[in-house]
Design an enzyme around this catalytic site. Structure first.
Site, PDB file in Angstrom:
ATOM      1  N   TRP A   2      99.083  16.174 -43.591  1.00  0.00           N
ATOM      2  CA  TRP A   2      97.787  16.384 -44.127  1.00  0.00           C
ATOM      3  C   TRP A   2      97.719  16.981 -45.235  1.00  0.00           C
ATOM      4  O   TRP A   2      96.807  16.805 -46.034  1.00  0.00           O
ATOM      5  CB  TRP A   2      97.103  17.532 -43.016  1.00  0.00           C
ATOM      6  CG  TRP A   2      96.894  16.922 -41.618  1.00  0.00           C
ATOM      7  CD1 TRP A   2      97.491  16.951 -40.234  1.00  0.00           C
ATOM      8  CD2 TRP A   2      95.963  15.900 -41.057  1.00  0.00           C
ATOM      9  NE1 TRP A   2      97.138  16.292 -39.440  1.00  0.00           N
ATOM     10  CE2 TRP A   2      96.064  15.406 -39.834  1.00  0.00           C
ATOM     11  CE3 TRP A   2      94.918  15.106 -42.009  1.00  0.00           C
ATOM     12  CZ2 TRP A   2      95.422  14.747 -39.329  1.00  0.00           C
ATOM     13  CZ3 TRP A   2      94.170  14.112 -41.503  1.00  0.00           C
ATOM     14  CH2 TRP A   2      94.317  14.057 -40.094  1.00  0.00           C
ATOM     15  N   ASP A  27      94.145  25.282 -45.191  1.00  0.00           N
ATOM     16  CA  ASP A  27      93.695  24.508 -44.140  1.00  0.00           C
ATOM     17  C   ASP A  27      94.416  25.034 -42.833  1.00  0.00           C
ATOM     18  O   ASP A  27      95.680  24.747 -42.669  1.00  0.00           O
ATOM     19  CB  ASP A  27      94.099  22.962 -43.972  1.00  0.00           C
ATOM     20  CG  ASP A  27      93.753  22.122 -42.973  1.00  0.00           C
ATOM     21  OD1 ASP A  27      93.390  22.713 -41.977  1.00  0.00           O
ATOM     22  OD2 ASP A  27      93.885  21.048 -43.231  1.00  0.00           O
ATOM     23  N   LYS A  50      91.403  21.736 -32.685  1.00  0.00           N
ATOM     24  CA  LYS A  50      92.811  21.998 -32.132  1.00  0.00           C
ATOM     25  C   LYS A  50      92.687  23.256 -31.459  1.00  0.00           C
ATOM     26  O   LYS A  50      93.292  23.166 -30.167  1.00  0.00           O
ATOM     27  CB  LYS A  50      93.565  22.011 -33.523  1.00  0.00           C
ATOM     28  CG  LYS A  50      94.166  20.920 -34.109  1.00  0.00           C
ATOM     29  CD  LYS A  50      93.241  19.622 -34.280  1.00  0.00           C
ATOM     30  CE  LYS A  50      93.947  18.429 -34.867  1.00  0.00           C
ATOM     31  NZ  LYS A  50      93.947  18.437 -36.295  1.00  0.00           N
TER      32      LYS A  50
END
Ligand SMILES: *Cc1c(COP(=O)(O)O)cnc(C)c1O
Length: 368
Positions: A104, A179, A203
């Protein structure tokens, strides 16, 4: 009907607490005596205003968010944040420092680099240095004092890597932007160390559609007026998160999850359970005599996304297929990585981890 409980190990959208889903089911057609569903009510009415207010307050309480931080529930997922942070905060700065430690953060780095007015500097390269088996230590990050900010991903969902020590940040460094999508609310962090924390909901917070953004107030002054309002944090803050229609239903669901988490004793309590779940699972892998493997450096193993494999791709495939028949769902690893991945977010009960370990041991007996 299945003769056993189903445990959902999806990396995202991911498992939600059953009690939360039942509350949502009960309130689906008539929210709190309004006679209508949360899905069909005006975002400007009193009922939704109260939902949004309480979701924010509960998140503030859970994360102990200082008063000089604003909380927004935006859309576009974490992926939108990759460029929104540059658009808003980099104007007038020489560069942005990007730490790459896995899938990511690599995507974030590449997407930021498309905004060509700003130089995106690779402050650490976990692929080159560790083949994504370890996270580049914070002390090794090559930080420019005059960078607009430093961006990193604290838990790499795909590679199963995590900064197990949350960076402690000095105020004379550029603000740290994190993040936190796949670990937010899973352990205690000191929000004051961060300039911005953002996280896609799907998530650890709720269904897909809402993105939590926590911004230190002084950074809002940087949001340049040439950024269109829908991408501009300042305009969302000025309109109390109602610049345009927010993701009303995901925010409502997030609010239910926050209350569920409070009822579990908050982040401090869930952290202890999360640590125990992860330890059990890594122990099961490590004590399998090499049948199961996880080759992440022990200090960087994710407590949320546990990746593992057998020695044999075909055996992995068999594992994935048989696990489904045993009520263990979505254990397939990310395409580019292969193998298995068990995501054990807050809402995964200990019983799910126990069931997975029992299946792993049984599978090894049959094929080991
Ligand atoms: C899932 C994930 C993303 C992408 O989220 P989207 O909501 O699909 O944009 C980004 N970062 C991390 C760490 C993730 O786990």
């Amino acid at each position: 009907m299945q003769p056993f409980p189903i445990y959902n190990f999806s990396a995202g959208p991911a498992v939600l607490p059953e009690s939360v889903l039942r509350t949502a089911q009960n309130e689906m057609l008539d929210y709190n005596g309004t006679g209508i569903s949360v899905m069909t009510m005006s975002h400007r009415g009193d009922a939704f205003a109260s939902i949004l207010h309480h979701a924010e307050q509960d998140l503030r309480q859970l994360m102990n968010i200082p008063n000089n931080y604003k909380v927004l529930f935006l859309q576009g997922g974490a992926s939108a944040q990759f460029s929104q942070i540059v658009l808003n905060f980099a104007h007038g700065f020489e560069c942005v420092d990007a730490v790459v430690s896995g899938n990511w953060s690599e995507i974030a780095y590449k997407q930021m680099a498309k905004l060509t007015q700003t130089h995106i500097h690779l402050a650490a390269d976990g692929k080159r240095d560790f083949q994504y088996k370890n996270v580049p230590p914070v002390a090794s990050w090559d930080i420019h004092r005059d960078a607009a900010f430093v961006h990193f991903v604290i838990n790499e969902t795909v590679h199963g890597l995590q900064y197990r020590d949350v960076p402690q940040w000095s105020a004379d460094l550029p603000p740290l932007i994190c993040d936190m999508s796949s670990e937010i609310l899973s352990r205690q962090v000191n929000v004051a160390d961060f300039g911005v924390i953002y996280a896609g909901a799907q998530k650890n917070i709720g269904p897909a559609g809402a993105t939590v953004v926590i911004i230190r107030e002084d950074l809002l002054e940087r949001c340049s007026s040439h950024v269109p309002d829908v991408w501009n944090y300042q305009s969302h803050v000025q309109r109390q998160g109602m610049y345009n229609t927010p993701a009303t239903y995901p925010i409502y669901m997030a609010g239910l999850v926050f209350r569920w988490l409070q009822a579990q004793g908050g982040v401090e309590s869930i952290q202890k359970i999360n640590e125990l779940k992860a330890k059990k699972l890594y122990d099961a892998i490590d004590q399998s005599g090499g049948f199961y493997q996880n080759d992440i450096y022990p200090d960087a193993r994710s407590q949320m996304n546990v990746v593992f494999r057998t020695q044999d791709i075909e055996l992995d495939e068999k594992f994935i297929q048989e696990s489904v028949l045993n009520g263990l769902q979505l254990l397939r690893g990310y395409k580019a990585v292969g193998g298995m991945r068990a995501s054990i977010y807050n809402a995964m009960p200990m019983a799910g981890v126990d069931a997975l370990i029992e299946f792993m041991q049984d599978f090894q007996k049959r094929y080991g």
